[in-house]
Scaffold this active site. Structure first.
Site, PDB file in Angstrom:
ATOM      1  N   ASP A  13      -5.889  -8.223   2.907  1.00 40.07           N
ATOM      2  CA  ASP A  13      -6.089  -7.242   3.983  1.00 40.07           C
ATOM      3  C   ASP A  13      -4.995  -6.191   4.054  1.00 40.07           C
ATOM      4  O   ASP A  13      -4.672  -5.665   5.127  1.00 40.07           O
ATOM      5  CB  ASP A  13      -6.207  -7.952   5.354  1.00 40.07           C
ATOM      6  N   LYS A  16      -6.510  -2.494   0.607  1.00 38.64           N
ATOM      7  CA  LYS A  16      -6.952  -2.218  -0.776  1.00 38.64           C
ATOM      8  C   LYS A  16      -8.183  -1.335  -0.794  1.00 38.64           C
ATOM      9  O   LYS A  16      -8.312  -0.438  -1.624  1.00 38.64           O
ATOM     10  CB  LYS A  16      -7.256  -3.541  -1.510  1.00 38.64           C
ATOM     11  N   GLY A  40     -13.073  -8.665   2.436  1.00 46.42           N
ATOM     12  CA  GLY A  40     -13.662  -7.664   3.324  1.00 46.42           C
ATOM     13  C   GLY A  40     -12.811  -6.414   3.215  1.00 46.42           C
ATOM     14  O   GLY A  40     -11.636  -6.427   3.564  1.00 46.42           O
ATOM     15  N   HIS A  41     -13.375  -5.355   2.653  1.00 45.54           N
ATOM     16  CA  HIS A  41     -12.611  -4.138   2.396  1.00 45.54           C
ATOM     17  C   HIS A  41     -13.185  -2.996   3.237  1.00 45.54           C
ATOM     18  O   HIS A  41     -14.372  -2.706   3.160  1.00 45.54           O
ATOM     19  CB  HIS A  41     -12.657  -3.798   0.896  1.00 45.54           C
ATOM     20  N   GLN A 224      -8.348 -10.281  -2.077  1.00 43.65           N
ATOM     21  CA  GLN A 224      -7.324 -11.182  -1.531  1.00 43.65           C
ATOM     22  C   GLN A 224      -5.929 -10.614  -1.836  1.00 43.65           C
ATOM     23  O   GLN A 224      -5.804  -9.418  -2.052  1.00 43.65           O
ATOM     24  CB  GLN A 224      -7.483 -12.608  -2.091  1.00 43.65           C
TER      25      GLN A 224
HETATM   26  P1  GDP Z   1      -8.365  -4.906   2.443  1.00 46.27           P
HETATM   27  O1  GDP Z   1      -9.040  -6.231   2.502  1.00 46.27           O
HETATM   28  O2  GDP Z   1      -7.068  -4.968   1.696  1.00 46.27           O
HETATM   29  O3  GDP Z   1      -9.247  -3.810   1.921  1.00 46.27           O
HETATM   30  O4  GDP Z   1      -7.996  -4.513   3.945  1.00 46.27           O
HETATM   31  P2  GDP Z   1      -8.992  -4.618   5.220  1.00 46.27           P
HETATM   32  O5  GDP Z   1      -9.963  -3.521   5.165  1.00 46.27           O
HETATM   33  O6  GDP Z   1      -9.516  -5.999   5.369  1.00 46.27           O
HETATM   34  O7  GDP Z   1      -7.958  -4.431   6.413  1.00 46.27           O
HETATM   35  C1  GDP Z   1      -7.183  -3.295   6.570  1.00 46.27           C
HETATM   36  C2  GDP Z   1      -7.510  -2.663   7.926  1.00 46.27           C
HETATM   37  O8  GDP Z   1      -6.550  -1.657   8.211  1.00 46.27           O
HETATM   38  C3  GDP Z   1      -8.855  -1.931   7.927  1.00 46.27           C
HETATM   39  O9  GDP Z   1      -9.376  -1.952   9.239  1.00 46.27           O
HETATM   40  C4  GDP Z   1      -8.478  -0.520   7.515  1.00 46.27           C
HETATM   41  O10 GDP Z   1      -9.407   0.456   7.999  1.00 46.27           O
HETATM   42  C5  GDP Z   1      -7.153  -0.368   8.220  1.00 46.27           C
HETATM   43  N1  GDP Z   1      -6.195   0.523   7.554  1.00 46.27           N
HETATM   44  C6  GDP Z   1      -5.962   0.722   6.230  1.00 46.27           C
HETATM   45  N2  GDP Z   1      -4.905   1.561   6.060  1.00 46.27           N
HETATM   46  C7  GDP Z   1      -4.484   1.903   7.291  1.00 46.27           C
HETATM   47  C8  GDP Z   1      -3.398   2.700   7.791  1.00 46.27           C
HETATM   48  O11 GDP Z   1      -2.603   3.279   7.053  1.00 46.27           O
HETATM   49  N3  GDP Z   1      -3.267   2.781   9.139  1.00 46.27           N
HETATM   50  C9  GDP Z   1      -4.103   2.134  10.003  1.00 46.27           C
HETATM   51  N4  GDP Z   1      -3.888   2.265  11.304  1.00 46.27           N
HETATM   52  N5  GDP Z   1      -5.128   1.384   9.577  1.00 46.27           N
HETATM   53  C10 GDP Z   1      -5.294   1.252   8.242  1.00 46.27           C
HETATM   54  P1  IMO Z   2      -9.399  -9.344   1.203  1.00 43.91           P
HETATM   55  O1  IMO Z   2      -9.939  -9.013  -0.167  1.00 43.91           O
HETATM   56  C1  IMO Z   2      -7.346 -12.195   3.769  1.00 43.91           C
HETATM   57  C2  IMO Z   2      -7.986 -16.436   2.970  1.00 43.91           C
HETATM   58  C3  IMO Z   2      -8.725 -17.220   4.038  1.00 43.91           C
HETATM   59  C4  IMO Z   2      -8.045 -18.565   3.881  1.00 43.91           C
HETATM   60  C5  IMO Z   2      -7.840 -18.658   2.373  1.00 43.91           C
HETATM   61  C6  IMO Z   2      -8.934 -19.452   1.652  1.00 43.91           C
HETATM   62  O2  IMO Z   2     -10.180  -8.770   2.312  1.00 43.91           O
HETATM   63  O3  IMO Z   2      -7.935  -9.072   1.271  1.00 43.91           O
HETATM   64  P2  IMO Z   2     -11.465 -18.874   1.057  1.00 43.91           P
HETATM   65  O4  IMO Z   2     -12.630 -18.555   1.932  1.00 43.91           O
HETATM   66  O5  IMO Z   2     -11.134 -17.809   0.063  1.00 43.91           O
HETATM   67  O6  IMO Z   2     -11.576 -20.221   0.406  1.00 43.91           O
HETATM   68  O7  IMO Z   2     -10.219 -18.996   2.079  1.00 43.91           O
HETATM   69  O8  IMO Z   2      -7.847 -17.337   1.889  1.00 43.91           O
HETATM   70  N1  IMO Z   2      -8.698 -15.240   2.469  1.00 43.91           N
HETATM   71  C7  IMO Z   2      -8.372 -13.986   2.799  1.00 43.91           C
HETATM   72  N2  IMO Z   2      -7.452 -13.526   3.669  1.00 43.91           N
HETATM   73  N3  IMO Z   2      -8.085 -11.322   3.048  1.00 43.91           N
HETATM   74  C8  IMO Z   2      -8.995 -11.767   2.155  1.00 43.91           C
HETATM   75  O9  IMO Z   2      -9.652 -10.939   1.321  1.00 43.91           O
HETATM   76  C9  IMO Z   2      -9.199 -13.153   2.028  1.00 43.91           C
HETATM   77  N4  IMO Z   2     -10.016 -13.927   1.277  1.00 43.91           N
HETATM   78  C10 IMO Z   2      -9.686 -15.197   1.545  1.00 43.91           C
HETATM   79  O10 IMO Z   2      -8.520 -16.675   5.315  1.00 43.91           O
HETATM   80  O11 IMO Z   2      -6.768 -18.537   4.467  1.00 43.91           O
HETATM   81 MG    MG Z   3      -9.832  -7.531   3.907  1.00 42.92          MG
END
Ligand code: GDP
Ligand code: IMO
Ligand code: MG
Length: 427
Positions: A13, A16, A40-41, A224
């Site tokens: 998270d 990416k 979840g991206h 991840q």
């Molecule tokens: P990922 O799994 O690495 O793609 O990250 P996620 O999308 O799960 O979580 C990142 C969260 O932060 C999302 O809600 C993005 O929209 C948000 N986000 C990403 N970059 C920024 C930033 O520079 N500032 C803020 N405020 N939010 C951001």
């Molecule tokens: P993105 O790509 C954050 C975490 C779960 C748990 C552990 C194992 O959005 O960064 P699983 O369901 O994979 O067997 O769970 O890994 N986890 C993540 N945490 N971002 C993710 O993906 C994750 N994918 C798995 O919360 O701790």
């Molecule tokens: Mg994510």
């Protein structure tokens, strides 16, 4: 620099999805190599928010070709629902999304076993996403999984499902006292799903190789984060695939000579969702001064869970830079620190020369902090790096210095345009 890997440097998270979307403007091909719908991206573009789980985050740009590699695990129900989401948004993808025939299929018994195993572990639960990821990868390693190629062939699928289900039903009953799953409804439902997925199956590995040979730009989208890696992460609180830059080769089916650069995405602080050690996790009084979860966008994209929040840990980052051979950092979410009076950076753990390998050491790790003054003004409207407030620039510079790696971009908001470029990637 024709091919770039974008990888998470912490516990996932990191942002990416945003970085992949940004770089996709300049890339022709975007490939996922591992993981499944545990990822979840999120992307915010032109006033709209998109959330992708398995579909590569480059899909929004109509010029891209997107690939789901052989190292991924595919839940057909979830993938088809992502497809529906794309159709609703009028994103045309039918002719430019390719699914490897080597990817494994997440079956309903994987989801069920994931959830039952977590429940049985009680307080020792990993806190998985409950999507069946671990059990699916376990079957793959145990040579009892079902691959897309076989899933699409009714005869092979029937034979493999019969064998697998017989074993799973024994497991369900003996380990968890759960009743058996019936073959026919699963076979019929998944057979219909296979028909809908069939046209996407393609020789992804050959397509990527051909693109690389032509010198076309390829982006590999990590899922991840490095510390969720099944080998080098905070085991057993990890996911079940290789989340490192090196995993891209085995997961997408490309050789290491095709990878030119690795960008490590790191938040300007740290988060983790699920259980497991987290040395720099905020204390309750620190958390009360931090922006709330919804403002900070720290509610899980996949499960909606509140992410745990901590200070930036450069001892951890130095470790994950080593594991990934990171060339540049993409430092995200700097804006979330805007209102803080003071910001801490962890530079090491007391009595630890190298990053601890055991849970005990990590759980008892005592972070060593530097305290930096906050900048107390919004960075959201800043358009070029030099216009950042002085203390914000000093913070970024200190992070670069401690990590020994430069930031190639700094992100100050979820939207595409809230990005301060320090390097022109792909040029
Ligand atoms: P990922 O799994 O690495 O793609 O990250 P996620 O999308 O799960 O979580 C990142 C969260 O932060 C999302 O809600 C993005 O929209 C948000 N986000 C990403 N970059 C920024 C930033 O520079 N500032 C803020 N405020 N939010 C951001
Ligand atoms: P993105 O790509 C954050 C975490 C779960 C748990 C552990 C194992 O959005 O960064 P699983 O369901 O994979 O067997 O769970 O890994 N986890 C993540 N945490 N971002 C993710 O993906 C994750 N994918 C798995 O919360 O701790
Ligand atoms: Mg994510």
């Amino acid at each position: 620099m024709p091919s770039i890997v974008v990888i998470g440097m912490q516990w996932g998270d990191e942002g990416k999805g945003k970085v992949i979307d940004l770089l996709s403007e300049r890339a022709g091909h975007i490939a996922r190599a591992q993981g499944g719908n545990n990822a979840g991206h999120t992307i915010v573009a032109k006033g709209q928010e998109y959330r992708f789980h398995v579909v590569p985050s480059g899909i929004i740009y109509p010029h891209t070709k997107c690939y789901i590699g052989g190292g991924t695990v595919i839940d057909p129900v979830s993938l088809l629902s992502e497809f529906e989401g794309l159709r609703t948004r009028q994103i045309d993808f039918e002719d430019r999304l390719f699914l490897s025939r080597y990817a494994h299929v997440v079956m309903p018994y994987h989801r069920l076993l994931d959830q039952l195993a977590e429940k049985a572990k009680g307080t020792a639960a990993v806190g998985t996403t409950g999507r069946g990821i671990g059990p699916c990868y376990a079957d793959k390693a145990n040579r009892s999984g079902i691959r897309i190629a076989d899933f699409l062939n009714p005869k092979a699928f029937r034979a493999q499902l019969e064998k697998a289900l017989a074993m799973k039903n024994r497991e369900l009953e003996n380990l968890y006292g759960h009743g058996p799953l019936e073959f026919d409804p699963i076979f019929d439902e998944y057979q219909r799903l296979a028909e809908r997925l069939g046209s996407f199956a393609a020789p992804v590995e050959e397509l990527l190789f051909a693109a690389a040979k032509k010198g076309e730009r390829i982006l590999f989208e990590g899922a991840q984060g490095a510390l969720l890696d099944t080998t080098f992460g905070t085991y057993p609180f990890v996911t079940s695939s290789c989340t490192l830059a090196g995993g891209v080769c085995s997961g997408a089916g490309v050789g290491p000579s095709l990878i030119d650069q690795t960008i490590g995405v790191a938040k300007a602080y740290t988060t983790r969702v699920g259980n497991g050690p987290f040395p720099t996790e905020l204390k309750p009084d620190e958390l009360s001064r931090f922006p709330d979860h919804s403002t900070a966008r720290e509610l899980g994209t996949t499960t909606g869970r509140k992410r745990r929040i901590g200070w930036l840990d450069t001892f951890l980052l130095k470790h994950t830079i080593c594991l990934n051979g990171t060339d540049f950092l993409a430092l995200t979410k700097l804006d979330i620190l805007d209102g803080l009076d003071e910001i801490k950076i962890c530079t090491g753990y007391k009595h630890c020369r190298s990053f601890p390998a055991t849970l005990d050491e990590l759980q008892s790790a005592e972070p060593i902090y530097e305290t930096h003054p906050g900048w107390k003004q919004s960075t959201r409207g800043v358009e070029v790096y030099n216009d950042l407030p002085g203390p914000a620039k000093a913070y970024v510079r200190r992070v670069e210095e401690l990590c020994g790696v430069s930031a190639g971009l700094v992100s100050v908001g979820p939207e595409r345009e809230k990005t301060l470029w320090l390097d022109r990637f792909f040029e």
